[in-house]
Design a protein around this motif. Structure first.
Motif, short mmCIF file in Angstrom:
data_model
loop_
_atom_site.label_atom_id
_atom_site.label_comp_id
_atom_site.label_asym_id
_atom_site.label_seq_id
_atom_site.Cartn_x
_atom_site.Cartn_y
_atom_site.Cartn_z
N VAL A 144 17.66 54.68 20.95
CA VAL A 144 17.72 53.48 20.23
C VAL A 144 17.82 53.48 18.74
O VAL A 144 17.07 54.12 18.00
CB VAL A 144 16.38 52.34 20.29
N THR A 145 18.86 53.13 17.91
CA THR A 145 19.15 53.13 16.56
C THR A 145 19.00 52.03 15.61
O THR A 145 19.10 52.24 14.58
CB THR A 145 20.62 53.78 16.45
N GLY A 146 18.78 51.13 16.42
CA GLY A 146 18.45 49.96 15.35
C GLY A 146 18.24 48.51 16.12
O GLY A 146 18.65 48.39 17.48
N PHE A 147 17.73 47.53 15.65
CA PHE A 147 17.48 46.44 16.10
C PHE A 147 17.42 45.20 15.13
O PHE A 147 17.02 45.51 14.11
CB PHE A 147 16.24 46.03 17.14
N VAL A 148 17.63 43.97 15.51
CA VAL A 148 17.46 42.74 14.56
C VAL A 148 16.81 41.86 15.60
O VAL A 148 17.09 41.61 16.70
CB VAL A 148 18.79 42.27 14.08
N ARG A 149 15.79 40.83 14.87
CA ARG A 149 15.29 39.97 15.57
C ARG A 149 14.94 38.76 14.57
O ARG A 149 14.29 38.94 13.45
CB ARG A 149 13.86 40.10 16.23
#
Length: 291
Positions: A262-267
């Protein structure tokens, strides 16, 4: 500083503490709300370290994915009713798609949809629907594999919570599972490395005071703090959280099992961080009546 009933209520709502405990905490720290939360946590009287205040903004978060790029955009309205309006939803969809081609929310305001800028489109919609609206936030994500997820969608690609997840390797299906996890757990960061240092320091200070309340020797206290900080990381950083799909694994280990990282996320959640404006209804009525 005078401690008001409204202050006590706000602290109680944000921590779950009892009325007298909340009042004492505010008195001890001279009305500083954030310090009062820490004081209650140190004494073991707060249920959670969540921010006080309820959000007032309504609207929708739209998400769009194109190739290895994804975008999430928050468009606010005054009432939840407008979020169910087909015209508003069409506008959110168009604005979100436009977001794929720009770098930030400022550029998004100038992007064109249907021959008008986004800013002009929103202004026109305010006039026709009769409610104030704004494009508040936009976030982009790039990666080898990208997935989006909308929690309780109001329409295709939009709802109250929008999540994007990027992975290196793996599948879209797995990335979407992680996105669902993010919607549920709302992690503060991807890993310890990008967790706000001020947040860690504040937590360490609270844990230190909690440990000292036990009266144990300093050497034991240091070990207690180390263990509790590790537990803190497992609660607030995505890769260290227990994966909701399989709680026996962390998100990082679950990713490794499918050959992914997992390299990134936005919430984005509608209204997040906007404090509700409390109105004095009696005063408003009196003003209307000329009183």
């Amino acid at each position: 500083m005078a401690i008001t009933a409204a202050m006590v209520k706000e602290l109680r709502d944000s921590t779950g503490a009892g009325m007298m405990d909340a009042k004492k905490a505010l008195t001890e720290v001279d009305g500083d709300m954030e310090a009062a939360v820490d004081w209650l946590r140190t004494k073991g009287l707060a249920k959670a370290a969540k921010k006080a205040g309820r959000t007032a903004a309504e609207g929708l978060v739209g998400v769009a994915v194109e190739g290895g790029v994804a975008v999430a955009v928050e468009v606010n309205s005054e009432t939840d009713f407008v979020g169910k309006n087909a015209e508003f939803q069409e506008m959110v969809s168009a604005i979100t798609t436009a977001g794929l081609g720009v770098a930030d929310v400022a550029a998004l305001q100038e992007a064109e949809i249907g021959g008008k800028t986004v800013a002009e489109t929103v202004t026109d919609k305010i006039a026709t629907i009769g409610e104030n609206m704004s494009v508040r936030r936009m976030a982009k994500l790039e990666g080898d594999v990208i997935a989006s997820y909308i929690h309780t969608p109001a329409a295709e690609g939009m709802g109250k919570i929008g999540v994007l997840v990027a992975t290196k390797g793996g599948t879209v299906e797995f990335a979407k599972q992680v996105a669902m996890h993010v919607a549920a757990t709302n992690p503060a960061s991807l890993s310890e490395a990008d967790l706000d240092a001020a947040v860690v320091e504040r937590e360490r200070n609270v844990l230190t005071e909690q440990a000292r309340e036990s009266g144990k020797p300093e050497a034991v206290i240091e070990k207690m703090i180390t263990g509790r900080i590790k537990k803190f990381y497992s609660e607030v950083t995505l890769v260290n959280q227990s994966f909701v799909i399989n709680p026996d694994l962390t998100v990082a280990k679950a990713a490794a099992e499918v050959g992914a990282e997992v390299t990134g996320f936005v919430r984005l959640e509608v209204g997040e961080g906007i404090e509700k404006v409390e109105e004095d209804f009696a005063a408003e009525v009196a003003k209307t009546m000329g009183g």
